[in-house]
Each structure stands twice: as structure tokens, then as C-alpha cells.
Design a protein around this motif. Structure first.
Motif, PDB file in Angstrom:
ATOM      1  N   UNK A 232     -69.597 -13.451-120.823  1.00 53.32           N
ATOM      2  CA  UNK A 232     -70.225 -12.131-120.854  1.00 53.32           C
ATOM      3  C   UNK A 232     -70.732 -11.682-119.498  1.00 53.32           C
ATOM      4  N   UNK A 233     -71.003 -12.633-118.614  1.00 52.19           N
ATOM      5  CA  UNK A 233     -71.502 -12.297-117.281  1.00 52.19           C
ATOM      6  C   UNK A 233     -70.392 -11.743-116.383  1.00 52.19           C
ATOM      7  N   UNK A 234     -69.138 -11.819-116.841  1.00 56.32           N
ATOM      8  CA  UNK A 234     -68.055 -11.166-116.103  1.00 56.32           C
ATOM      9  C   UNK A 234     -68.326  -9.667-115.972  1.00 56.32           C
ATOM     10  N   UNK A 235     -68.994  -9.078-116.976  1.00 59.40           N
ATOM     11  CA  UNK A 235     -69.374  -7.662-116.892  1.00 59.40           C
ATOM     12  C   UNK A 235     -70.192  -7.403-115.631  1.00 59.40           C
ATOM     13  N   UNK A 236     -71.184  -8.250-115.425  1.00 60.62           N
ATOM     14  CA  UNK A 236     -72.084  -8.069-114.278  1.00 60.62           C
ATOM     15  C   UNK A 236     -71.415  -8.423-112.969  1.00 60.62           C
ATOM     16  N   UNK A 237     -70.518  -9.404-113.012  1.00 61.41           N
ATOM     17  CA  UNK A 237     -69.766  -9.766-111.812  1.00 61.41           C
ATOM     18  C   UNK A 237     -68.983  -8.560-111.303  1.00 61.41           C
ATOM     19  N   UNK A 238     -68.331  -7.842-112.203  1.00 62.27           N
ATOM     20  CA  UNK A 238     -67.549  -6.681-111.795  1.00 62.27           C
ATOM     21  C   UNK A 238     -68.438  -5.548-111.292  1.00 62.27           C
ATOM     22  N   UNK A 239     -69.661  -5.472-111.792  1.00 66.22           N
ATOM     23  CA  UNK A 239     -70.591  -4.452-111.328  1.00 66.22           C
ATOM     24  C   UNK A 239     -71.104  -4.766-109.924  1.00 66.22           C
ATOM     25  N   UNK A 240     -71.300  -6.043-109.637  1.00 64.53           N
ATOM     26  CA  UNK A 240     -71.990  -6.444-108.415  1.00 64.53           C
ATOM     27  C   UNK A 240     -71.070  -6.804-107.249  1.00 64.53           C
ATOM     28  N   UNK A 241     -69.837  -7.209-107.535  1.00 67.18           N
ATOM     29  CA  UNK A 241     -68.972  -7.732-106.476  1.00 67.18           C
ATOM     30  C   UNK A 241     -67.697  -6.907-106.348  1.00 67.18           C
ATOM     31  N   UNK A 242     -67.476  -6.358-105.163  1.00 67.30           N
ATOM     32  CA  UNK A 242     -66.306  -5.519-104.946  1.00 67.30           C
ATOM     33  C   UNK A 242     -65.003  -6.309-105.012  1.00 67.30           C
ATOM     34  N   UNK A 243     -65.062  -7.598-104.701  1.00 65.44           N
ATOM     35  CA  UNK A 243     -63.856  -8.428-104.792  1.00 65.44           C
ATOM     36  C   UNK A 243     -63.411  -8.585-106.244  1.00 65.44           C
ATOM     37  N   UNK A 244     -64.392  -8.677-107.153  1.00 65.52           N
ATOM     38  CA  UNK A 244     -64.062  -8.752-108.575  1.00 65.52           C
ATOM     39  C   UNK A 244     -63.426  -7.450-109.034  1.00 65.52           C
TER      40      UNK A 244
END
Length: 252
Positions: free
Chosen positions: A17-29
Motif C-alpha cells: 500500500x505504501x507504493x501509493x506514497x512512493x509514487x507521490x514522493x519520488x519522481x523516479x517512481x
């Protein structure tokens, strides 16, 4: 003591579920998902959690349950699903073989990037941007894990039974915030601040939160020093912290 079913719920909602936040926070994601057709992956765990993650426009969103997903990954047990997260199990899709390329070239790199933040090299933490993203992702993972343990783990459920209804604000000052919603002793985590919290716990800084997450400082001492602020109905925070103590056992 930990059990496989509780860990599966944590791995599903708190880790993936933290993949959601990863995409919000990291431009590489976000870049990994840019210029790709929308794809939804359903994770179907027998006698365990079921959820679908939709990847679209550089972002992703998790929803409970298995809908009309493009790719379906079945797992015969909670232990098998946990093996996906620790890298010992490679699932075989029961639907969506034409999207194998997305799994290998997008989903796997995303989870690898998440692992880089969640289990960082100490040298990477010297970079302020990396440090802040890593700590924020850990915060969200821990906040969601609290709810999963409170709903699934036997000790966690007993502790949750002692919490009255209401919203608990859990936050890092000038950083991420989350709400632990308690309704009839069932816990749900929402990754934003509540409108009217009945209780709250706030860490004074990202650095303090990181030190607490890594076990480098004592929480009781931090409360005494005013580095952790607690307010409202303190019994709610006390019981939440008892569940929080179990999080480290599951995420170790």
C-alpha cells in the motif's frame, strides 16, 4: 510471537500500500509508470487479504478486494504471499499473461525502489531528500500496520478492544500525518489528518521519528523531554502505542 495471516495483511496494506506514497514522493517512481497504459494487479490470498493496485498516469492506487483486474496473482496461503514480499516466492498469474512485461519492467522496479527506501543503505540516509522520503514512507507503513495488527493479531485485537471510538492523529511535525480511526474496536488508517481528533501523538521532527523507528531512542524518555507530544484522550494513545510496540516484531 507473530502469525502469518497478520503479516500477510501488513504486507498487503502497509507495505504494498505504501507504493501509493512512493509514487507521490519520488519522481523516479513516477517515471517508471509514465507513458504506460493503465494496468491493475489483483492480489488474491486464500484465507487472507485481497486487494487491487491500479497503476495509471505515474501514480498508483490500492483498493480493497479483487475487481475486474488486468492481472491476477493468486496465492494459495498467507505464507506464499509473504514469500512474494521477502523475495522467496515468484507468483504465476492466473490472468493477464500479456502484461508480464509490466510486472517485470514496472512493478518489480517499483518494489525494488520501495525496498531501497524501507531498508536503506546508511550512506543514502546522509542525503536529506532521501532521508525525508524514506522516513515518510516508514511512517505511512507503520501507521497502516497499526490498524492491521489491531484487527488481526490476537494481542493486537485485545488491545484494540480497550480503545473507545474516535480518531487518533499520528503525525510528524512539518511532515506526514495519518489518522487511526477506531469504530467498534475496528481500526482503519487514513493517510491524512482527521478533522476532529479525539487524541493525538506528534513527533517533534523527522529526525526524532527516524530515531524512534530505528530503535535508537527511548520513547518514554522522549515523552518526558517533550519531544513527543500527546493530547486528548490519553488512554487511546496508550493503547495505540501498545499495538505500535508489536509493529517492530512484524516489520523486522
Amino acid at each position: 510471537m507473530t502469525d502469518a495471516k497478520t503479516l500477510a495483511y501488513i504486507n498487503m496494506y502497509a507495505v504494498l500500500g505504501t507504493l501509493e506514497n512512493l509514487c507521490e514522493l519520488d519522481e523516479n517512481a513516477r517515471a517508471i509508470l509514465t507513458n504506460k497504459k493503465p494496468v491493475s494487479i489483483g492480489f488474491d490470498v486464500k484465507n487472507g487479504p485481497k486487494a487491487t493496485i491500479t497503476f495509471k498516469n505515474g501514480r498508483c492506487r490500492m483498493e480493497d478486494g479483487i475487481g475486474d483486474c488486468d492481472v491476477k496473482l493468486p496465492f494459495s496461503s498467507c505464507e506464499k504471499f509473504n514469500g512474494l514480499i521477502d523475495g522467496t516466492v515468484t507468483p504465476i498469474p492466473s490472468k493477464g499473461f500479456t502484461h508480464i512485461g509490466f510486472l517485470l519492467k514496472s512493478f518489480v522496479p517499483l518494489t525494488d525502489l520501495l525496498s531501497k527506501y524501507m531498508r536503506p543503505d546508511p550512506a543514502d540516509l546522509k542525503d536529506e531528500r532521501f532521508f525525508n522520503i524514506s522516513t515518510s514512507l516508514m511512517f505511512y507503513t507503520i501507521a497502516v500496520a497499526i490498524a492491521q495488527i489491531g484487527n488481526q493479531d490476537e494481542i493486537g485485537k485485545f488491545t484494540a478492544s480497550q480503545i473507545v471510538d474516535g480518531d487518533i492523529l499520528m503525525s510528524i511535525k512539518d511532515g506526514p500525518k495519518a489518522t487511526i480511526c477506531v469504530r467498534h474496536h475496528h481500526l482503519i488508517t487514513i493517510k491524512k489528518a482527521p478533522d476532529s481528533p479525539r487524541a493525538l501523538m506528534e513527533f517533534s521532527s523527522m529526525k526524532l521519528a527516524r530515531d524512534l523507528f530505528d530503535g535508537n531512542v527511548n520513547s518514554v524518555a522522549c515523552i518526558g523531554q517533550g519531544l513527543i507530544t500527546m493530547g486528548g484522550m490519553i488512554s487511546m494513545v496508550d493503547n495505540m502505542n501498545r499495538i505500535l510496540d508489536l509493529v517492530g516484531l512484524y516489520l523486522a
